[in-house]
Design an enzyme around this catalytic site. Sequence first.
Site, PDB file in Angstrom:
ATOM      1  N   SER A 161     -11.827   2.061   8.544  1.00  0.00           N
ATOM      2  CA  SER A 161     -11.007   3.257   8.316  1.00  0.00           C
ATOM      3  C   SER A 161     -11.766   4.494   8.815  1.00  0.00           C
ATOM      4  O   SER A 161     -12.985   4.435   9.033  1.00  0.00           O
ATOM      5  CB  SER A 161     -10.762   3.384   6.807  1.00  0.00           C
ATOM      6  OG  SER A 161     -10.285   4.669   6.466  1.00  0.00           O
ATOM      7  N   TYR A 174     -11.690   3.654  -2.271  1.00  0.00           N
ATOM      8  CA  TYR A 174     -11.322   3.344  -0.877  1.00  0.00           C
ATOM      9  C   TYR A 174     -12.464   3.733   0.064  1.00  0.00           C
ATOM     10  O   TYR A 174     -12.860   2.959   0.931  1.00  0.00           O
ATOM     11  CB  TYR A 174     -10.030   4.083  -0.512  1.00  0.00           C
ATOM     12  CG  TYR A 174      -9.441   3.672   0.815  1.00  0.00           C
ATOM     13  CD1 TYR A 174      -8.690   2.505   0.929  1.00  0.00           C
ATOM     14  CD2 TYR A 174      -9.623   4.446   1.962  1.00  0.00           C
ATOM     15  CE1 TYR A 174      -8.133   2.115   2.143  1.00  0.00           C
ATOM     16  CE2 TYR A 174      -9.076   4.068   3.176  1.00  0.00           C
ATOM     17  CZ  TYR A 174      -8.326   2.912   3.265  1.00  0.00           C
ATOM     18  OH  TYR A 174      -7.783   2.530   4.473  1.00  0.00           O
TER      19      TYR A 174
HETATM   20  P1  NAP Z   1       0.228  -1.822   4.207  1.00  0.00           P
HETATM   21  O1  NAP Z   1       1.416  -1.533   5.063  1.00  0.00           O
HETATM   22  O2  NAP Z   1       0.212  -1.375   2.791  1.00  0.00           O
HETATM   23  O3  NAP Z   1      -0.116  -3.370   4.292  1.00  0.00           O
HETATM   24  C1  NAP Z   1      -1.196  -3.916   3.569  1.00  0.00           C
HETATM   25  C2  NAP Z   1      -1.127  -5.415   3.651  1.00  0.00           C
HETATM   26  O4  NAP Z   1      -2.123  -5.975   2.787  1.00  0.00           O
HETATM   27  C3  NAP Z   1       0.212  -5.948   3.181  1.00  0.00           C
HETATM   28  O5  NAP Z   1       0.546  -7.079   3.947  1.00  0.00           O
HETATM   29  C4  NAP Z   1      -0.100  -6.328   1.749  1.00  0.00           C
HETATM   30  O6  NAP Z   1       0.781  -7.279   1.201  1.00  0.00           O
HETATM   31  C5  NAP Z   1      -1.480  -6.905   1.920  1.00  0.00           C
HETATM   32  N1  NAP Z   1      -2.139  -7.036   0.637  1.00  0.00           N
HETATM   33  C6  NAP Z   1      -2.382  -6.066  -0.269  1.00  0.00           C
HETATM   34  N2  NAP Z   1      -2.968  -6.593  -1.354  1.00  0.00           N
HETATM   35  C7  NAP Z   1      -3.097  -7.931  -1.119  1.00  0.00           C
HETATM   36  C8  NAP Z   1      -3.635  -9.010  -1.854  1.00  0.00           C
HETATM   37  N3  NAP Z   1      -4.186  -8.834  -3.077  1.00  0.00           N
HETATM   38  N4  NAP Z   1      -3.577 -10.261  -1.319  1.00  0.00           N
HETATM   39  C9  NAP Z   1      -3.016 -10.453  -0.105  1.00  0.00           C
HETATM   40  N5  NAP Z   1      -2.511  -9.465   0.645  1.00  0.00           N
HETATM   41  C10 NAP Z   1      -2.558  -8.210   0.145  1.00  0.00           C
HETATM   42  O7  NAP Z   1      -1.080  -1.174   4.847  1.00  0.00           O
HETATM   43  P2  NAP Z   1      -1.534  -0.913   6.354  1.00  0.00           P
HETATM   44  O8  NAP Z   1      -1.478   0.537   6.574  1.00  0.00           O
HETATM   45  O9  NAP Z   1      -0.866  -1.846   7.297  1.00  0.00           O
HETATM   46  O10 NAP Z   1      -3.067  -1.281   6.170  1.00  0.00           O
HETATM   47  C11 NAP Z   1      -3.673  -2.441   6.687  1.00  0.00           C
HETATM   48  C12 NAP Z   1      -5.169  -2.221   6.697  1.00  0.00           C
HETATM   49  O11 NAP Z   1      -5.475  -1.083   7.499  1.00  0.00           O
HETATM   50  C13 NAP Z   1      -5.760  -1.927   5.309  1.00  0.00           C
HETATM   51  O12 NAP Z   1      -7.028  -2.528   5.209  1.00  0.00           O
HETATM   52  C14 NAP Z   1      -5.892  -0.408   5.320  1.00  0.00           C
HETATM   53  O13 NAP Z   1      -6.880   0.045   4.450  1.00  0.00           O
HETATM   54  C15 NAP Z   1      -6.270  -0.179   6.767  1.00  0.00           C
HETATM   55  N6  NAP Z   1      -6.029   1.175   7.245  1.00  0.00           N
HETATM   56  C16 NAP Z   1      -4.785   1.715   7.289  1.00  0.00           C
HETATM   57  C17 NAP Z   1      -4.625   2.994   7.794  1.00  0.00           C
HETATM   58  C18 NAP Z   1      -3.297   3.669   7.893  1.00  0.00           C
HETATM   59  O14 NAP Z   1      -3.241   4.853   8.261  1.00  0.00           O
HETATM   60  N7  NAP Z   1      -2.188   3.006   7.621  1.00  0.00           N
HETATM   61  C19 NAP Z   1      -5.731   3.726   8.231  1.00  0.00           C
HETATM   62  C20 NAP Z   1      -6.978   3.142   8.165  1.00  0.00           C
HETATM   63  C21 NAP Z   1      -7.120   1.865   7.678  1.00  0.00           C
HETATM   64  P3  NAP Z   1       1.977  -6.781   0.230  1.00  0.00           P
HETATM   65  O15 NAP Z   1       3.053  -6.292   1.160  1.00  0.00           O
HETATM   66  O16 NAP Z   1       2.324  -7.992  -0.540  1.00  0.00           O
HETATM   67  O17 NAP Z   1       1.415  -5.675  -0.642  1.00  0.00           O
END
Ligand code: NAP
Length: 269
Positions: A161, A174
Amino acid sequence: MMLEKFSLAGKVAMVTGCNTGLGQGMALGLAAAGCDIAGVSRRPARETAAGCDIAGVSRRPARETAAKVHALGRRFVAIEADLASAPPQALVTQTVDALGRVDILVNNAGIIRREDALNFSEQDWDAVMNLNLKALFFLSQAVAKQFIAQGWGGKIINVASMLSFQGGIRVPSYTASKSGVLGLTRLLANEWAPFGINVNGIAPGYMATNNTQALREDAERNEEILARIPAGRWGKPEDLQGPVIFLASAASDYVNGYTLAVDGGWLAR
Ligand code: NAP
């Protein structure tokens, strides 16, 4: 000839949290490059007919990702597990039983909790650290053992991140977890490079997913964020496809322990 180094034909990738967002984008990119996918996703807890939970956050089952991977001509195996509690070795065994091998792990699943540091609860600390850091480490360990048993190396890509590099505000667990992901990526790269295992990270900038829905809906914060991104837009899941294919392929065989920002210039500023 050169582009063959980027091909993932015949490879198998485990991708965590690939029912939506960045995980889905990366799974589809890997499949488009020739990879079969084992998608590790949580079973939807409380699905309504509209496919949303009570808070309105998308809880899509991995069926949509499966259909899109199949449309690309690749296999998709859905592994339903809560990564915070599932035994990691069982996830690797299920992947190998279904798809015969594993070559790539993308540790994508992650959560965020927002609260002032003065009021931050132990529950919000543990929930984030358990998934974002502890589960990532132990799944990497189980997959690395499988890579070593197979004997031909492998690729691990950790999703970090901007808060692997910056402090942020109101997201203490986080920031701690993602700063930990950066350090762990380096440590694992050092220990496992002799086995032909590359461990690298991708640090997404501000990306339009469920994770950032609240920020994008806050008009003031949305404007502040956009004004600071040199590229002038939120990132999209597709923006991670080129970087993840590179880090999963032979094209990056001499890249070890590096976390690549995919941020529209946020960190460069
Ligand atoms: P998201 O849309 O909230 O998706 C997160 C994913 O993780 C979903 O598939 C969720 O499943 C799964 N998950 C959460 N808790 C879980 C658990 N206990 N067991 C199995 N699966 C689980 O988030 P995203 O934005 O795509 O983020 C993906 C990654 O990128 C994360 O590590 C996040 O920190 C990182 N990130 C995101 C951003 C951003 O701007 N979006 C920036 C930097 C880093 P459910 O749908 O069942 O909850």
